[in-house]
Design a protein around this motif. Structure first.
Motif, PDB file in Angstrom:
ATOM      1  N   GLU A 156     -13.564 -19.186 -17.027  1.00 47.59           N
ATOM      2  CA  GLU A 156     -12.548 -18.465 -16.562  1.00 47.59           C
ATOM      3  C   GLU A 156     -12.980 -17.924 -15.213  1.00 47.59           C
ATOM      4  O   GLU A 156     -12.380 -18.084 -14.199  1.00 47.59           O
ATOM      5  N   GLU A 157     -14.420 -17.601 -14.978  1.00 45.23           N
ATOM      6  CA  GLU A 157     -14.817 -17.041 -13.893  1.00 45.23           C
ATOM      7  C   GLU A 157     -14.817 -18.190 -12.932  1.00 45.23           C
ATOM      8  O   GLU A 157     -14.523 -18.058 -11.562  1.00 45.23           O
ATOM      9  N   ARG A 158     -15.008 -19.500 -13.088  1.00 46.87           N
ATOM     10  CA  ARG A 158     -15.358 -20.708 -12.564  1.00 46.87           C
ATOM     11  C   ARG A 158     -13.885 -20.931 -11.716  1.00 46.87           C
ATOM     12  O   ARG A 158     -13.640 -21.228 -10.687  1.00 46.87           O
ATOM     13  N   LEU A 159     -12.841 -20.782 -12.714  1.00 50.05           N
ATOM     14  CA  LEU A 159     -11.465 -21.003 -12.125  1.00 50.05           C
ATOM     15  C   LEU A 159     -10.966 -20.040 -11.138  1.00 50.05           C
ATOM     16  O   LEU A 159     -10.164 -20.560 -10.483  1.00 50.05           O
ATOM     17  N   TYR A 160     -11.169 -18.574 -11.218  1.00 47.02           N
ATOM     18  CA  TYR A 160     -10.881 -17.533 -10.540  1.00 47.02           C
ATOM     19  C   TYR A 160     -11.543 -18.001  -9.127  1.00 47.02           C
ATOM     20  O   TYR A 160     -11.179 -17.654  -8.030  1.00 47.02           O
ATOM     21  N   VAL A 161     -12.993 -18.217  -9.177  1.00 51.07           N
ATOM     22  CA  VAL A 161     -13.779 -18.393  -7.922  1.00 51.07           C
ATOM     23  C   VAL A 161     -13.229 -19.850  -7.090  1.00 51.07           C
ATOM     24  O   VAL A 161     -12.999 -19.633  -5.968  1.00 51.07           O
ATOM     25  N   ALA A 162     -12.817 -20.749  -7.730  1.00 52.78           N
ATOM     26  CA  ALA A 162     -12.222 -22.009  -7.275  1.00 52.78           C
ATOM     27  C   ALA A 162     -10.802 -21.712  -6.614  1.00 52.78           C
ATOM     28  O   ALA A 162     -10.570 -22.528  -5.771  1.00 52.78           O
TER      29      ALA A 162
END
Length: 404
Positions: A156-162
């Motif tokens: 989830e965090e990876r998706l937000y950052v990307a």
């Protein structure tokens, strides 16, 4: 932003049905964009690229993703990015996308979105419609801080950052993401309410035919249409129906499918409820006809939620000028929207007596029902159409900073 790639999950053939994402992609095409949708195949062996409506759709072979158990669904979502990547490599000769759009669910497409971003130098726009894995924790489907929760939380965090820009359903959604995800730059987040094409009004003669077909003549009909899963906590609607058995002309109609459908059917049967009927999901056109014959549109959310959900099914209610009665958890700001637009009433989920009181007020006040229906329709026309969603996405992605 000429070439647009959409990584979808539930994406029906527009000849047979439409949802908010088909409406949005058709709007992008209408505005002159070249659109490629990547989505699961609808039928076995039906793989490859074809034209659906005004867009190109790449149908991919995947595992079953809907109406299956938690383990099978989880495995299917984990494999999805690999299956999509293989299909894109096979069918796309050039990776020159200007904009990559993806919704949640699922969050597992973060890796392929990042890969496509590097390949194409395009921007990622995230349509945040499902705050996962917290929703699974709320419903007891996943252990907080367990292995799977930690894994999906990192995804989830990876998706937000990307993502270059993130559209959230409501102000409470924006606030929630900011509070629980300090890694997300605040300027990425903005309001992107749900959207839908406003349906054409249904002629009175068609409504009368539908009423006779479903034995609704001279009935006050409260209808629920959509997914029948744990998030909807349909027990709250069934308990409401139980509480209204002394009103012989009040009838409850549930249309849809989902993991809880059989359980709902069993409860209705064992409770011997004659004022409620469960019907399979209907094609959109027929569903609209049935909804046109109803008096009130029902919403139900589980009281266990700590995340602010904003049910999209209200759009069809608004489009057909139906007042809304909602059974809600206290984390959502959906009830606040109903109050501000004067389009419906709501009660706290699990408190049947209060919800019954609200329903009976609507039952006894037909003029107020009509006024609420008109108010919802006006709110939708002004704020909740595909055209408005398109403008919101384009204006925000053009104003976002390009990430390395």
């Amino acid at each position: 932003m000429k070439k647009v790639l959409y990584l979808g999950l539930g994406y029906p053939d527009v000849k047979k049905s439409t949802i908010l994402y088909t409406d949005l992609m058709q709007e992008f095409a209408k505005q002159g964009h070249e659109v490629l949708v990547v989505a699961p195949a609808l039928n076995k062996g039906d793989y490859g690229i074809r034209t659906e409506g005004e867009v190109q759709v790449l149908r991919v072979r995947t595992l079953p993703l809907f109406n299956v158990g938690t383990i099978r669904k989880g495995l299917g979502n984990l494999l999805l990015p690999y299956q999509y990547k293989r299909a894109i490599k096979k069918y796309c000769s050039e990776f020159d996308f200007d904009l990559i759009i993806l919704p949640t669910p699922p969050i597992t497409l973060a890796s392929i979105a990042s890969w496509l971003k590097k390949k194409s130098k395009g921007k990622i726009y995230l349509i945040l419609r499902d705050i996962f894995p917290q929703n699974a924790v709320d419903l007891g489907m996943m252990k907080e801080n367990g292995f799977f929760h930690r894994y999906f939380r990192k995804q989830e965090e990876r998706l937000y950052v990307a993502s270059d820009s993130i559209g959230c359903m409501s102000p409470a959604n924006v606030a929630y993401v900011k509070q629980h995800n300090p890694v997300v730059e605040s300027e990425k987040l903005h309001l992107l309410p749900n959207w839908e094409k406003i349906p054409e009004s249904v002629p009175k003669e068609e409504i009368e035919i539908i009423k006779k077909k479903f034995d609704l003549t001279d009935k006050f009909v409260a209808i629920f249409g959509g997914n029948l899963g744990r998030p909807q906590k349909m027990e709250n609607i069934i308990n409401l129906a139980k509480s209204c058995t002394d009103y012989k002309d009040i009838f409850f109609l549930i249309l849809g499918s989902g993991t809880e459908k059989e359980a709902i059917k069993e409860v209705i049967a064992t409770s011997n409820l004659s004022n409620i009927r469960l019907i399979d999901r209907l094609p959109k056109k027929e569903y609209i006809q049935v909804l046109a014959a109803a008096d009130v549109g029902l919403i139900s959310l589980s009281e266990e939620f700590t995340i602010p959900n904003f049910p999209s099914k209200v759009l069809t209610y608004f489009g057909l000028k139906k007042p809304v009665l909602a059974s809600l958890d206290l984390a959502t700001d959906f009830g606040q929207m109903l109050e501000e637009t004067k389009s419906g009433l709501w009660g706290e989920a699990g408190k049947t007596d209060n919800l019954r009181e609200k329903l009976l007020w609507l039952y006894h006040n037909p003029e107020a029902r009509n006024e609420m229906g008109e108010n919802g329709h006006k709110h939708m026309a002004k704020n909740l159409t595909p055209e408005i969603a398109y403008e919101t996405i384009i204006s925000n992605i053009n104003g976002s900073k390009k990430k390395a």
